[in-house]
Motif scaffolding. Structure first.
Motif, PDB file in Angstrom:
ATOM      1  N   CYS A   1     -33.900-112.878  73.146  1.00  0.00           N
ATOM      2  CA  CYS A   1     -34.593-111.893  72.365  1.00  0.00           C
ATOM      3  C   CYS A   1     -34.052-110.704  71.889  1.00  0.00           C
ATOM      4  O   CYS A   1     -33.954-110.364  70.506  1.00  0.00           O
ATOM      5  CB  CYS A   1     -35.977-111.344  73.069  1.00  0.00           C
ATOM      6  N   GLU A   2     -33.098-110.187  72.495  1.00  0.00           N
ATOM      7  CA  GLU A   2     -32.423-108.886  72.623  1.00  0.00           C
ATOM      8  C   GLU A   2     -31.079-109.244  71.697  1.00  0.00           C
ATOM      9  O   GLU A   2     -30.465-108.223  71.320  1.00  0.00           O
ATOM     10  CB  GLU A   2     -32.063-107.964  73.849  1.00  0.00           C
ATOM     11  N   GLY A   3     -30.601-110.535  71.421  1.00  0.00           N
ATOM     12  CA  GLY A   3     -29.421-110.849  70.885  1.00  0.00           C
ATOM     13  C   GLY A   3     -28.137-110.320  71.638  1.00  0.00           C
ATOM     14  O   GLY A   3     -27.334-109.650  71.143  1.00  0.00           O
ATOM     15  N   ARG A   4     -28.266-110.881  73.040  1.00  0.00           N
ATOM     16  CA  ARG A   4     -27.198-110.318  73.859  1.00  0.00           C
ATOM     17  C   ARG A   4     -25.800-110.776  73.298  1.00  0.00           C
ATOM     18  O   ARG A   4     -25.369-111.693  73.028  1.00  0.00           O
ATOM     19  CB  ARG A   4     -27.466-111.144  75.247  1.00  0.00           C
ATOM     20  N   ASP A   5     -24.865-109.734  73.402  1.00  0.00           N
ATOM     21  CA  ASP A   5     -23.653-109.780  72.634  1.00  0.00           C
ATOM     22  C   ASP A   5     -23.390-109.649  71.486  1.00  0.00           C
ATOM     23  O   ASP A   5     -22.244-109.663  71.010  1.00  0.00           O
ATOM     24  CB  ASP A   5     -22.790-110.631  73.498  1.00  0.00           C
ATOM     25  N   GLU A   6     -24.601-109.488  70.641  1.00  0.00           N
ATOM     26  CA  GLU A   6     -24.432-109.264  69.299  1.00  0.00           C
ATOM     27  C   GLU A   6     -25.007-107.955  68.964  1.00  0.00           C
ATOM     28  O   GLU A   6     -24.400-107.122  68.482  1.00  0.00           O
ATOM     29  CB  GLU A   6     -25.255-110.501  68.318  1.00  0.00           C
ATOM     30  N   ARG A   7     -26.369-107.734  68.935  1.00  0.00           N
ATOM     31  CA  ARG A   7     -27.238-106.569  68.876  1.00  0.00           C
ATOM     32  C   ARG A   7     -27.221-105.847  70.070  1.00  0.00           C
ATOM     33  O   ARG A   7     -26.948-104.343  70.139  1.00  0.00           O
ATOM     34  CB  ARG A   7     -28.661-107.067  68.401  1.00  0.00           C
TER      35      ARG A   7
ATOM     36  N   TYR B   1     -30.703-103.569  78.776  1.00  0.00           N
ATOM     37  CA  TYR B   1     -30.177-104.006  77.477  1.00  0.00           C
ATOM     38  C   TYR B   1     -29.619-102.576  76.550  1.00  0.00           C
ATOM     39  O   TYR B   1     -30.708-101.927  76.502  1.00  0.00           O
ATOM     40  CB  TYR B   1     -30.976-104.902  76.543  1.00  0.00           C
ATOM     41  N   VAL B   2     -28.444-102.245  76.387  1.00  0.00           N
ATOM     42  CA  VAL B   2     -27.899-101.202  75.659  1.00  0.00           C
ATOM     43  C   VAL B   2     -27.201-101.572  74.494  1.00  0.00           C
ATOM     44  O   VAL B   2     -26.921-103.025  74.262  1.00  0.00           O
ATOM     45  CB  VAL B   2     -27.112-100.319  76.637  1.00  0.00           C
ATOM     46  N   GLY B   3     -27.350-100.735  73.487  1.00  0.00           N
ATOM     47  CA  GLY B   3     -26.827-101.212  72.160  1.00  0.00           C
ATOM     48  C   GLY B   3     -25.488-101.652  72.090  1.00  0.00           C
ATOM     49  O   GLY B   3     -24.338-101.053  72.755  1.00  0.00           O
ATOM     50  N   HIS B   4     -25.085-102.840  71.171  1.00  0.00           N
ATOM     51  CA  HIS B   4     -23.815-103.355  71.091  1.00  0.00           C
ATOM     52  C   HIS B   4     -23.352-103.157  69.670  1.00  0.00           C
ATOM     53  O   HIS B   4     -22.250-102.629  69.542  1.00  0.00           O
ATOM     54  CB  HIS B   4     -23.777-104.654  71.694  1.00  0.00           C
TER      55      HIS B   4
END
Length: 348
Positions: free
Chosen positions: A146-152, A177-180
């Motif tokens: 959902c959060e787009g881990r390691d992308e968003r 989950y923090v901004g990437h």
């Protein structure tokens, strides 16, 4: 009390969140109340048996994940089940207060509906109301998608600021989950981020600014999937493992700070074997030691073997509101033995 999702719509982002802790199942939110012996209860029933009756895993097999955006909205949880295949295991959501961090509007918009999502940033002195999921590894895998881990976004352990549940339990280094990517960094308008608490979605989506160079957080990135044994990084001991006890040399090399005296809910009983046993839920306070440890996921299986099949490892909370691992008696063989720990004060 169970409340349907209709009372907590997901739009506009971040959606409506209950003003209480809850457990979500079957498109309903069930109010969680504090329980002096079991931590949390649903309509008077201890949470773990309530979860087990619905095929859910106990709290000891979940990890704390800070939710500061839409993930605290019950309708969003149902969307995760229907759209991303999150299973029927109930979702435990604890109302929490943060200090030193803040939810701010992100630089980019969501592709699916053009709304502006939230992202976390450092904010010394700022206090906000958010939530903490007690999430299973399977639920985190869905959140990753959902959060787009390691992308968003990236999954991290949040060491900035302070997070406490509504009843004062401190959550050390929760997952978060923090901004990437650039579109999920804080948006700077006239050189400053805009707090979500200060501006609603219908105005935030039209903001004009630039992505911040960073979020100011101390939040190391997590590699791989979280393991429940990784949290908390502390053990409550009262018998052979206590400082100076016969088994202390096995624990001492793994400590990460000085042990300190504390109490947890329960009573220590004489088992007749020379090894005292902790029984929780007695309305008393059992004294012992809180021992910070390194690499709890590596250490705890060793301690499990030492404690043997008559004990069960559970998450306990000290009188200072610090979560820790502890071993409680599961056998009734010593049930008639005399308690050797007197009551010191009532349970908070």
């Amino acid at each position: 009390m169970a409340l349907p999702d209709a009372g907590f719509p997901a739009d506009p982002y971040p959606g409506a969140a209950p003003p209480f802790s809850f457990v979500h199942a079957d498109e309903e939110s069930h109010v969680l109340d504090p329980h002096p012996a079991h931590g949390w209860a649903v309509a008077g029933a201890p949470l773990d048996p309530w979860l087990a009756a619905r095929g859910g895993v106990p709290r000891a097999r979940r990890v704390p994940v800070l939710a500061y955006g839409s993930n605290r909205c019950p309708s969003k949880i149902t969307w995760l089940r229907h759209a991303l295949g999150m299973g029927a295991d109930p979702v435990v959501v604890l109302r929490a207060r943060t200090r030193g961090v803040t939810a701010v509007w992100a630089a980019g918009l969501r592709r699916r509906d053009g709304q502006r999502p939230a992202v976390l940033a450092a904010a010394p002195g700022v206090v906000e109301e958010h939530a903490v999921w007690l999430a299973t590894p399977e639920q985190i895998a869905v959140l990753d998608r959902c959060e787009g881990r390691d992308e968003r976004f990236r999954l991290a352990r949040l060491r900035s600021g302070e997070v406490r549940t509504e009843h004062g339990v401190r959550v050390e280094a929760p997952w978060c989950y923090v901004g990437h990517g650039a579109i999920r960094r804080p948006l700077l308008v006239d050189g400053a981020p805009v707090r979500c608490a200060d501006l609603p979605q219908d105005a935030a989506r039209w903001l004009d600014g630039v992505p911040a160079p960073g979020d100011g957080l101390d939040a190391p990135t997590v590699v791989g999937s979280p393991r429940p044994d990784e949290w908390p990084a502390a053990v409550f001991v009262h018998g052979d493992l206590r400082p100076g006890g016969p088994a202390w040399p096995r624990l001492a090399p793994h400590t990460d700070g000085e042990p300190r005296r504390t109490t947890v809910d329960g009573t220590v009983h004489d088992t007749g074997t020379g090894r005292p046993a902790l029984r929780p839920g007695t309305g008393r306070r059992a004294p012992g030691w809180l021992v910070p440890v390194r690499d709890p996921a590596g250490l705890l299986p060793v301690l499990d073997g030492q404690e043997g099949p008559l004990s069960r490892r559970e998450r306990l909370v000290t009188d200072q509101g610090t979560p820790c691992w502890g071993y409680v008696r599961t056998s009734s063989a010593d049930g008639g033995r005399q308690a050797i720990t007197p009551s010191s004060r009532p349970v908070r």
